[in-house]
Design a protein around this motif. Structure first.
Motif, mmCIF file in Angstrom:
data_model
loop_
_atom_site.group_PDB
_atom_site.id
_atom_site.type_symbol
_atom_site.label_atom_id
_atom_site.label_comp_id
_atom_site.label_asym_id
_atom_site.label_seq_id
_atom_site.Cartn_x
_atom_site.Cartn_y
_atom_site.Cartn_z
ATOM 1 N N ILE A 380 49.299 36.688 32.207
ATOM 2 C CA ILE A 380 49.564 37.531 32.957
ATOM 3 C C ILE A 380 49.253 39.043 32.658
ATOM 4 C CG2 ILE A 380 51.864 38.381 34.130
ATOM 5 C CD1 ILE A 380 53.377 35.885 32.900
ATOM 6 N N PHE A 381 49.039 39.892 33.836
ATOM 7 C CA PHE A 381 48.904 41.236 33.440
ATOM 8 C C PHE A 381 49.356 42.062 34.504
ATOM 9 C CE2 PHE A 381 45.038 38.672 32.026
ATOM 10 C CZ PHE A 381 44.784 39.108 30.742
ATOM 11 N N HIS A 389 53.850 46.215 39.545
ATOM 12 C CA HIS A 389 52.598 45.786 39.908
ATOM 13 C C HIS A 389 51.997 44.622 38.871
ATOM 14 C CE1 HIS A 389 48.527 46.689 41.474
ATOM 15 N NE2 HIS A 389 48.863 45.795 42.010
ATOM 16 N N LEU A 390 51.819 43.567 39.229
ATOM 17 C CA LEU A 390 51.293 42.613 38.102
ATOM 18 C C LEU A 390 50.464 41.618 38.973
ATOM 19 C CD1 LEU A 390 53.939 40.016 37.202
ATOM 20 C CD2 LEU A 390 54.628 41.914 38.745
ATOM 21 N N PHE A 391 49.601 40.856 38.026
ATOM 22 C CA PHE A 391 48.779 39.933 38.629
ATOM 23 C C PHE A 391 48.829 38.522 37.690
ATOM 24 C CE2 PHE A 391 46.885 43.755 39.721
ATOM 25 C CZ PHE A 391 46.248 43.448 40.931
ATOM 26 N N MET A 398 46.400 36.111 41.740
ATOM 27 C CA MET A 398 47.704 36.095 42.385
ATOM 28 C C MET A 398 48.134 37.660 41.949
ATOM 29 S SD MET A 398 47.821 33.220 44.028
ATOM 30 C CE MET A 398 49.297 33.531 44.917
ATOM 31 N N ARG A 399 48.931 38.159 43.229
ATOM 32 C CA ARG A 399 49.262 39.587 42.796
ATOM 33 C C ARG A 399 50.843 39.604 43.583
ATOM 34 N NH1 ARG A 399 48.228 44.039 46.627
ATOM 35 N NH2 ARG A 399 48.563 46.084 45.679
ATOM 36 N N SER A 409 47.894 36.054 47.284
ATOM 37 C CA SER A 409 46.493 35.783 46.916
ATOM 38 C C SER A 409 45.604 36.999 47.105
ATOM 39 C CB SER A 409 45.901 34.565 47.345
ATOM 40 O OG SER A 409 44.752 34.365 46.943
ATOM 41 N N VAL A 410 44.719 37.353 46.188
ATOM 42 C CA VAL A 410 43.776 38.321 46.397
ATOM 43 C C VAL A 410 42.474 37.679 46.531
ATOM 44 C CG1 VAL A 410 42.898 40.351 45.289
ATOM 45 C CG2 VAL A 410 45.122 39.932 44.977
ATOM 46 N N GLY A 411 41.672 38.092 47.654
ATOM 47 C CA GLY A 411 40.499 37.360 47.836
ATOM 48 C C GLY A 411 39.452 38.177 47.253
#
Length: 795
Positions: A380-381, A389-391, A398-399, A409-411
């Motif tokens: 996880i970041f 705000h994390l990914f 995933m954001r 989802s981030v494309g």
């Protein structure tokens, strides 16, 4: 408690599940000196195993329970000794230069990133089986920052504020979209990757993360994952207080199958340290990917004492790998997720009091994008400037913008995410590493991802070369499809379909006719050099009940319209792959009976004799060899007592004599008499071991040349002998030490092409060594050899 993994389904859309990417932690390192491609349309829809299972099954096909770093260290040592002897005795062989052909533009798995705090636009990355790489242009292009002659498996990188770079060898996510290799400790570079020295933890096998104390950068924590196959060793969290010169264990695992995969430091209070532990073990017929050792921990005194965090968290044994992160601008905010022991996503948690208490978040499995293999990600970041705000790393990126209340989802990026880093010198700039390589966003990760244009660490399974022009190549890659390199050395490669790219072929007379295969024999035929339209062949057009991960598809060298395809039954086509007829019974020992789900009982290799189209040789994953002299009218099994009993990786027939053939085998001898290379001189009736003198490592490919040489590709390099074996020499001295999975020899130009699993495609011109051993058969398999290699002394 032991959790045995059943077979899982592998979703086939680029944005869907890419598969249960199961464990393999092969150890390819040695002790050194002091946008996703389009998929094939005819892929299987049933239960499927994955490439790590395929590679593990080969190397453990003798029933061994020990697939450890030590075996590769020994094999690499033997390879180095053979190379040294070659340099002193057969200098023209050793001085042959391997040249990188490509690709530059595809990339491969990137598992960690370190941003240089002093040099603008400079980053370092850990390529899974391709070493450490450096970019000085914000990730647009990369150059090697790791010795080619060392093991290439890297799991973690980190850099201090004054530019000291650390690399942890071996991947801590064992298996997945690929095989993963183990390492032999922590390395340090004080000149930004120009030179390296090992500084400890040689028995850690895999390093998952470093954490550097911002108040005292001589204090560095390392998360040591341990050997996937062998309990014990250096596991847990280790601390150095002298910049890496010495290490001590500060958090011991609760059992000998648990290792650390994550370690974090609170930047506002460096005495507070967090760690994630994972209980996992791979055995020949079982994967244990969770258990009582999986847990989260905190220390409030700089790592001297630790407490397990449990309030609000599960404490049962059905815990797989944990992911853990903290918000740099609000270190009281922590995020964590965990999978089940079988692999699916289980739950996501958040803490707002530094881990004292945790609350489960309303995150569904679909939002998590973990599929059935959450253990392949584990990261996880969090945005350094915004705790909400994390990914979340998954198949998709995933954001969340609301503190993990929901994810989207981030494309614009390849599947299977592993690492992110923000560049503190450039607002909004974020770097991403995944199975497809390296990406950069200038929009804080929300959009605008741009892929690197030069990343030469692609993992290849196979390569083929056009007979009409050896500068035309195709290859199958792990998680990056089938690809075409028709633009010469250094030119861009083009995606030409497939899911994972396996067998690829170019028509011997027409390079516009190309064949590409995805996993388990889902192949196509194209008359536009791999482009569309494509005719599906293989699974729906041939007869077989089982097919290998790398299903063999081969031309008959006597007639380019004749082809062979084999599942557990040999199929033959006389119209260049358009239609097929079965020409054998089941040539294996039967169907799957492996509790891990691996589909044993498949043909792994097939070859037709160049001088007699009626003669075929076939090898299987259960160690069988077969031959026919009447095009399948009758099949003859080689007496199993003559054979090693391990996985047959390749068969090849002498270009001048159909009675002479070679078979190569995977696995390790481990002090036994098992062979890696065997030869028959009587059409398959009897076989002789001619591999003595080779390093004890899996042999993946074999090629006899028309003028009496024998070439083999192994997990530890490429070697040369005469047709009869007996004495071996290393071929070339500058091939990066990634496993050589496939060799292709172009006889007219003497060009040898090697497909490596982590460093792309290389070419070398094979020397001429006039050979007495071309006069076969001989009474003594080694008689003609000395003359063969002796003639190579003069070039």
């Amino acid at each position: 408690m032991i959790f045995t993994l059943a077979r899982r389904h592998r979703g086939l859309a680029a944005t869907a599940v890419l598969g249960l990417l199961a464990t393999v932690a092969l150890a390819a390192s040695s002790s050194p000196p002091p946008t996703a491609p389009s998929l094939a349309t005819n892929l299987p829809t049933g239960p499927m195993e994955l490439p790590d299972e395929w590679m593990t099954a080969q190397r453990m096909s003798d029933g061994s329970t020990d697939l450890s770093v030590a075996k590769y260290v020994n094999a690499r040592g033997a390879a180095n000794q053979l190379a040294a002897r070659t340099r002193s005795v057969y200098r023209p062989l050793a001085e042959r230069n391997w040249s990188f052909f490509g690709p530059h533009n595809i990339g491969g798995r990137v598992v960690d990133i370190a941003v240089d705090p002093q040099v603008p636009d400079q980053v370092f990355i850990a390529a899974a089986s391709g070493g450490v790489w450096k970019s000085s242009d914000a990730g647009a292009t990369f150059t090697p920052a790791w010795p080619d002659g060392w093991g290439q498996a890297i799991g973690a990188v980190a850099m201090t504020s004054d530019g000291v770079l650390f690399a942890g060898t071996g991947e801590a996510q064992p298996g997945g979209g690929s095989i993963t290799f183990g390492g032999d400790g922590v390395y340090r570079s004080t000149d930004r990757g120009a030179s390296w020295h090992r500084v400890g933890l040689a028995d850690s096998h895999a390093i998952g993360r470093f954490a550097i104390d911002p108040s005292n950068e001589d204090r560095i924590f390392a998360a040591a994952s341990g050997n996937l196959f062998v309990p014990g060793g250096e596991r847990g969290v280790y601390l150095t207080e002298d910049g890496g010169d010495s290490w001590q264990q500060v958090l011991a695992p609760p059992n000998d199958t648990t290792g650390a995969t994550e370690v974090l430091i609170d930047p506002s209070n460096p005495d507070r340290v967090y760690a994630a532990m994972w209980d996992h073990l791979r055995e020949p017929h079982q994967r244990t990917y969770g258990g009582p050792g999986s847990s989260l921990w905190r220390s409030d005194d700089g790592g001297q004492n630790w407490q397990r965090m449990t309030t609000g968290l599960p404490t049962d044994a059905d815990q797989g790998r944990w992911g853990l992160a903290l918000a740099p601008n609000n270190p009281q905010r922590l995020y964590a997720y965990v999978g089940t022991a079988l692999g699916p996503f289980r739950a996501f948690y958040r803490s707002d009091d530094g881990g004292d208490t945790w609350t489960q978040q309303p995150i569904s499995a679909n939002q998590a994008s973990q599929s059935t293999f959450s253990w392949w990600f584990g990261k996880i970041f969090v945005d350094p400037g915004n705790a909400n705000h994390l990914f979340l790393m998954g198949v998709n990126l995933m954001r969340s913008t609301n503190g993990a209340q929901s994810f989207s989802s981030v494309g614009g990026v390849h599947a299977d995410q592993h690492s992110m880093r923000w560049d503190p010198k450039v607002p909004g700039r974020v770097y991403l590493g995944n199975d497809g390589g390296f990406y950069r966003s200038q929009n804080n990760g929300a959009s605008g991802w741009v892929k690197s244009t030069d990343e030469r660490y692609t993992q290849f399974y196979t390569v083929d070369v056009a007979q009409t022009d050896p500068s035309l190549k195709v290859g199958g890659t792990q998680d990056n499809g089938c690809n075409r390199g028709y633009n010469g050395p250094g030119g861009p490669w083009n995606a030409i379909g497939c899911g994972d790219g396996l067998q690829t072929l170019i028509h011997p007379e027409n390079p516009n006719i190309v064949f590409g295969c995805s996993q388990y024999g889902a192949c196509y035929r194209s008359e536009t050099a791999g482009g569309t339209p494509r005719q599906n062949i293989g699974t729906g057009q041939t007869t077989s009940q089982r097919r290998n991960w790398l299903t063999p598809l081969q031309f008959d060298p006597n007639d380019p319209n004749v082809m062979y395809y084999a599942g557990n039954i040999v199929n033959r086509s006389t119209d260049n792959g358009r239609t097929w007829t079965a020409i054998s019974p089941d040539l294996t020992g039967g169907g799957p009976n492996d509790p891990s789900g691996y589909p044993w009982g498949t043909i792994t290799t097939i070859a037709a004799a160049p001088t007699d189209g009626n003669t075929l040789y076939v090898g299987t994953d259960d160690g069988k060899l077969w031959w026919t002299r009447d095009l399948g009218g009758s099949w003859h099994e080689v007496d199993p007592a003559q054979l090693p009993g391990t996985w047959v990786t390749r068969v090849a027939v002498n270009p001048n004599d159909a009675n002479i053939a070679y078979a190569t085998f995977s696995g390790f001898r481990s002090g036994s008499d098992r062979a890696h290379v065997m030869m028959t001189r009587d059409g398959g009736h009897t076989w002789t071991d001619i591999g003595r003198g080779l390093p004890d490592a899996p042999v993946n490919s074999v090629i006899p040349t028309a003028d009496g040489l024998l070439l083999v590709g192994t997990d530890v390099g490429v070697f040369l002998s005469g047709w009869n074996g007996g004495e071996w020499a290393a071929l070339g001295a500058d091939l990066p030490q990634a496993a050589v999975m496939y060799l292709r020899y172009h006889e007219p130009s003497r060009q040898l092409t090697a497909a490596t699993f982590g460093r792309g495609i290389y070419d070398l011109t094979v020397p001429r060594c006039p050979a007495a051993s071309t006069r076969l058969p001989l009474k003594d398999p080694g008689v003609g050899l000395v003359g063969t290699l002796s003639s190579c002394r003069a070039g």
